[in-house]
Write a protein that holds these residues in place. Structure first.
Motif, short mmCIF file in Angstrom:
data_model
loop_
_atom_site.label_atom_id
_atom_site.label_comp_id
_atom_site.label_asym_id
_atom_site.label_seq_id
_atom_site.Cartn_x
_atom_site.Cartn_y
_atom_site.Cartn_z
N LYS A 153 0.78 -1.23 0.00
CA LYS A 153 0.00 0.00 0.00
C LYS A 153 0.82 1.28 0.00
O LYS A 153 0.33 2.32 -0.43
N ARG A 154 2.06 1.23 0.49
CA ARG A 154 2.80 2.49 0.58
C ARG A 154 4.30 2.25 0.74
O ARG A 154 4.75 1.11 0.92
N TYR A 155 5.03 3.36 0.67
CA TYR A 155 6.48 3.39 0.85
C TYR A 155 6.78 3.97 2.21
O TYR A 155 6.28 5.04 2.57
N ILE A 156 7.57 3.25 3.01
CA ILE A 156 7.90 3.68 4.36
C ILE A 156 9.42 3.80 4.45
O ILE A 156 10.12 2.80 4.70
N PRO A 157 9.98 4.98 4.24
CA PRO A 157 11.45 5.11 4.23
C PRO A 157 12.05 4.94 5.62
O PRO A 157 11.48 5.35 6.63
N PHE A 158 13.22 4.30 5.67
CA PHE A 158 13.95 4.12 6.91
C PHE A 158 14.99 5.24 7.01
O PHE A 158 15.88 5.33 6.15
N PRO A 159 14.92 6.10 8.03
CA PRO A 159 15.85 7.23 8.10
C PRO A 159 17.27 6.85 8.50
O PRO A 159 18.21 7.60 8.18
N ASN A 160 17.46 5.73 9.17
CA ASN A 160 18.79 5.36 9.65
C ASN A 160 19.45 4.37 8.70
O ASN A 160 18.80 3.50 8.12
N ARG A 161 20.76 4.49 8.57
CA ARG A 161 21.51 3.64 7.66
C ARG A 161 22.02 2.39 8.37
O ARG A 161 22.38 2.41 9.55
N ALA A 162 22.06 1.29 7.65
CA ALA A 162 22.63 0.05 8.18
C ALA A 162 24.16 0.16 8.16
O ALA A 162 24.73 0.88 7.34
N PRO A 163 24.85 -0.55 9.05
CA PRO A 163 26.31 -0.49 9.06
C PRO A 163 26.95 -1.20 7.87
O PRO A 163 28.09 -0.91 7.51
N GLU A 164 26.21 -2.10 7.23
CA GLU A 164 26.72 -2.79 6.05
C GLU A 164 26.32 -2.04 4.78
O GLU A 164 25.51 -1.12 4.81
N LYS A 165 26.86 -2.45 3.67
CA LYS A 165 26.39 -1.97 2.37
C LYS A 165 24.91 -2.29 2.26
O LYS A 165 24.46 -3.39 2.60
N TYR A 217 1.26 -0.49 9.70
CA TYR A 217 -0.06 0.02 10.06
C TYR A 217 0.00 1.44 10.62
O TYR A 217 1.03 1.88 11.16
N GLU A 218 -1.11 2.14 10.50
CA GLU A 218 -1.32 3.43 11.14
C GLU A 218 -2.64 3.39 11.90
O GLU A 218 -3.69 3.33 11.26
N PRO A 219 -2.65 3.40 13.23
CA PRO A 219 -1.47 3.40 14.11
C PRO A 219 -0.72 2.08 14.05
O PRO A 219 -1.30 1.06 13.68
N PRO A 220 0.56 2.08 14.42
CA PRO A 220 1.38 0.87 14.29
C PRO A 220 0.91 -0.25 15.21
O PRO A 220 0.41 -0.01 16.31
N SER A 221 1.06 -1.47 14.72
CA SER A 221 0.66 -2.65 15.48
C SER A 221 1.35 -3.87 14.92
O SER A 221 1.66 -3.93 13.72
#
Length: 245
Positions: A153-165, A217-221
């Motif tokens: 249903k949607r795109y949920i970007p992750f703001p934090n970067r992983a330590p790996e490539k 989900y909104e709200p998350p669950s």
């Protein structure tokens, strides 16, 4: 015995998830009719199922198609018994309780859910998976994190970067989600929105690496997932909560 029609015509993760239901009815000698949308035909092509399971495409004519289309949007918490068939309405179980939709599929079917992932048999093309691995540039020996920020249903970007490539799950022409299995198995970590990738990870029984899942989900669950995930997932209500350290 009457044939059983299992109505779950789409959604890749759901089609993996219901395989125990399919195989339970098939093991009882029932003719099982499992109609699928053309867009999800590839899922059944990647699954090994008993010979008495039929997977007709909804867009084409087949036995009971008119009856199935009539019942398609009906909801029932138990099998619908007609004179000529048994109908399991799994696709719209979410209408009762969206966050219990997965549990409800098994409740409708009268099948125990606990070991659902043990009943999914993938028809893997290992050479094709290896080609995708190389095409993504992952044959350089550098550890990588497989990241998926998309659900249906949607795109949920992750703001934090992983330590790996970071390698992001994406549509690659000529490959399906199942063809990512080698990429999944070799990843140093996996982080995903709650979607079909998470269920495929369960089927592949990935262990020994961090597994992160973010609520869609909104709200998350995580009510939908709490009874079906058996691996050691780390759960995050919001993408900004996702921590890789």
């Amino acid at each position: 015995m009457k044939p059983v029609i299992i109505f779950q015509p789409g959604m890749a993760g759901d089609l993996l998830f219901i395989q125990k239901i399919v195989k339970t009815y098939a093991a009882n000698g029932r003719r099982v009719i499992l109609p699928v949308r053309e867009t999800h035909r590839w899922v059944y092509d990647a699954l090994v199922m008993p010979d008495n399971v039929e997977t007709p495409t909804l867009e084409h004519d087949f036995e009971f198609r008119d009856e199935i289309l009539f019942l398609a949007d009906k909801i029932a918490l138990s099998p619908i018994e007609a004179n000529a068939y048994t109908f399991l309405s799994l696709f719209f179980s979410w209408r009762y309780a969206p966050e219990q939709t997965m549990d409800l599929k098994y409740q409708v079917s009268g099948v125990e859910m606990d070991d659902w992932a043990d009943h999914v048999t993938l028809r893997r093309d290992l050479e094709k998976e290896e080609r995708l691995f190389r095409q993504l540039g992952l044959d350089d020996g550098v550890p990588y994190a497989l990241i998926n920020e998309h659900c249906s249903k949607r795109y949920i970007p992750f703001p934090n970067r992983a330590p790996e490539k970071e390698v992001r799950l994406q549509v690659v022409e000529g490959y399906t989600l199942i063809d990512w299995s080698t990429v999944i198995e070799r990843a140093a970590r996996i982080a995903s929105v709650d979607t079909s990738l998470v269920l495929l990870v369960e089927v592949l029984k990935i262990t020994g690496k961090p597994l992160h899942v973010v609520s869609r989900y909104e709200p998350p669950s995580f009510r939908e997932l709490q009874n079906i995930l058996k691996l050691e997932w780390l759960f995050y209500f919001l993408p900004e909560h996702l921590a890789f350290d």
